[in-house]
Scaffold this motif. Structure first.
Motif, PDB file in Angstrom:
ATOM      1  N   MET A   1      -4.701 -25.654  -3.839  1.00  0.00           N
ATOM      2  CA  MET A   1      -5.302 -24.434  -4.336  1.00  0.00           C
ATOM      3  C   MET A   1      -4.552 -23.226  -3.772  1.00  0.00           C
ATOM      4  O   MET A   1      -4.337 -23.119  -2.570  1.00  0.00           O
ATOM      5  N   ALA A   2      -4.127 -22.329  -4.631  1.00  0.00           N
ATOM      6  CA  ALA A   2      -3.372 -21.163  -4.191  1.00  0.00           C
ATOM      7  C   ALA A   2      -4.302 -20.200  -3.467  1.00  0.00           C
ATOM      8  O   ALA A   2      -5.415 -19.957  -3.907  1.00  0.00           O
ATOM      9  N   SER A   3      -3.800 -19.675  -2.367  1.00  0.00           N
ATOM     10  CA  SER A   3      -4.623 -18.714  -1.636  1.00  0.00           C
ATOM     11  C   SER A   3      -4.554 -17.363  -2.350  1.00  0.00           C
ATOM     12  O   SER A   3      -3.585 -17.054  -3.029  1.00  0.00           O
ATOM     13  N   GLU A   4      -5.578 -16.594  -2.182  1.00  0.00           N
ATOM     14  CA  GLU A   4      -5.692 -15.338  -2.900  1.00  0.00           C
ATOM     15  C   GLU A   4      -4.958 -14.219  -2.171  1.00  0.00           C
ATOM     16  O   GLU A   4      -5.032 -14.108  -0.956  1.00  0.00           O
ATOM     17  N   ILE A   5      -4.255 -13.396  -2.934  1.00  0.00           N
ATOM     18  CA  ILE A   5      -3.560 -12.261  -2.345  1.00  0.00           C
ATOM     19  C   ILE A   5      -4.591 -11.183  -2.008  1.00  0.00           C
ATOM     20  O   ILE A   5      -5.392 -10.802  -2.846  1.00  0.00           O
ATOM     21  N   THR A   6      -4.563 -10.740  -0.755  1.00  0.00           N
ATOM     22  CA  THR A   6      -5.532  -9.743  -0.299  1.00  0.00           C
ATOM     23  C   THR A   6      -4.869  -8.410   0.028  1.00  0.00           C
ATOM     24  O   THR A   6      -5.554  -7.426   0.274  1.00  0.00           O
ATOM     25  N   GLU A  37       1.565  -7.850  -7.844  1.00  0.00           N
ATOM     26  CA  GLU A  37       0.221  -8.428  -7.673  1.00  0.00           C
ATOM     27  C   GLU A  37      -0.738  -7.476  -6.973  1.00  0.00           C
ATOM     28  O   GLU A  37      -1.898  -7.811  -6.771  1.00  0.00           O
ATOM     29  N   ARG A  39      -3.301  -4.503  -6.191  1.00  0.00           N
ATOM     30  CA  ARG A  39      -4.361  -3.816  -6.916  1.00  0.00           C
ATOM     31  C   ARG A  39      -5.021  -2.813  -5.973  1.00  0.00           C
ATOM     32  O   ARG A  39      -5.017  -3.001  -4.759  1.00  0.00           O
ATOM     33  N   MET A  42      -6.927  -3.407  -2.280  1.00  0.00           N
ATOM     34  CA  MET A  42      -6.273  -4.360  -1.375  1.00  0.00           C
ATOM     35  C   MET A  42      -5.818  -3.619  -0.115  1.00  0.00           C
ATOM     36  O   MET A  42      -5.827  -2.396  -0.056  1.00  0.00           O
ATOM     37  N   TYR A 140       3.420 -10.425   0.609  1.00  0.00           N
ATOM     38  CA  TYR A 140       1.989 -10.437   0.331  1.00  0.00           C
ATOM     39  C   TYR A 140       1.221 -11.051   1.476  1.00  0.00           C
ATOM     40  O   TYR A 140       1.722 -11.931   2.182  1.00  0.00           O
ATOM     41  N   ARG A 142      -2.225 -13.166   2.317  1.00  0.00           N
ATOM     42  CA  ARG A 142      -3.152 -14.063   1.604  1.00  0.00           C
ATOM     43  C   ARG A 142      -4.297 -14.447   2.503  1.00  0.00           C
ATOM     44  O   ARG A 142      -4.169 -14.499   3.705  1.00  0.00           O
ATOM     45  N   GLU A 143      -5.434 -14.723   1.856  1.00  0.00           N
ATOM     46  CA  GLU A 143      -6.619 -15.180   2.580  1.00  0.00           C
ATOM     47  C   GLU A 143      -6.360 -16.559   3.120  1.00  0.00           C
ATOM     48  O   GLU A 143      -5.832 -17.400   2.422  1.00  0.00           O
TER      49      GLU A 143
END
Length: 143
Positions: A1-6, A37, A39, A42, A140, A142-143
């Motif tokens: 599962m890809a970690s989310e960009i924070t 990526e 937003r 962030m 980036y 990531r969480e």
């Protein structure tokens, strides 16, 4: 599962850091790398480069503006930009010099610049060492 960009982190030379924490600058500009990526809302984490390296603070990205001409950011944001017009002109001049090294004869691809308008800028009490190297282009988070 890809970690989310924070968020994102970019290196900033130590001598420029006080502009964010002491002088109230709220707009970070640089050639547009690792930004597609990003937003609003962030985090931008400040990575201090050159000496005493590490994460030294963070801010929330309020707005992202991309422009071919970095000097246009001064029209939009005025004195909030953390670099001076002279520093930006010198940076652009250096970039053009580096591109001159390329062998290809086409017009060098002009990389757009980005401005990150920041809010809730805060400095950490201690410098935090990153687990991995932060490249000059940034990376980036990531969480």
């Amino acid at each position: 599962m890809a970690s989310e960009i924070t968020g994102v982190t970019f290196p900033v030379p130590k001598h420029l850091m006080p502009r964010f924490f002491a002088e109230g600058k709220t707009v970070f500009i640089k050639p547009a790398t690792v930004f597609k990526e990003l937003r609003s809302g962030m985090k931008l984490v400040f990575y201090q480069s050159h000496e005493d390296t590490g994460y030294v603070g963070e801010a929330t990205i309020r707005r992202i503006v991309v422009n071919e001409n970095p000097l246009a950011f001064f029209e939009t944001f005025g004195d909030a930009v953390f670099l001076t017009r002279e520093e930006v002109k010198a940076y652009v001049g250096n970039q053009e010099r580096w591109q001159g090294v390329r062998v290809r004869k086409e017009v060098p691809r002009k990389r757009p610049w980005m401005a990150l308008e920041l809010e809730d800028i805060r400095k950490y009490d201690t410098v935090k060492k990153p687990e991995r190297f932060v490249p000059v282009g940034g990376k980036y988070l990531r969480e």
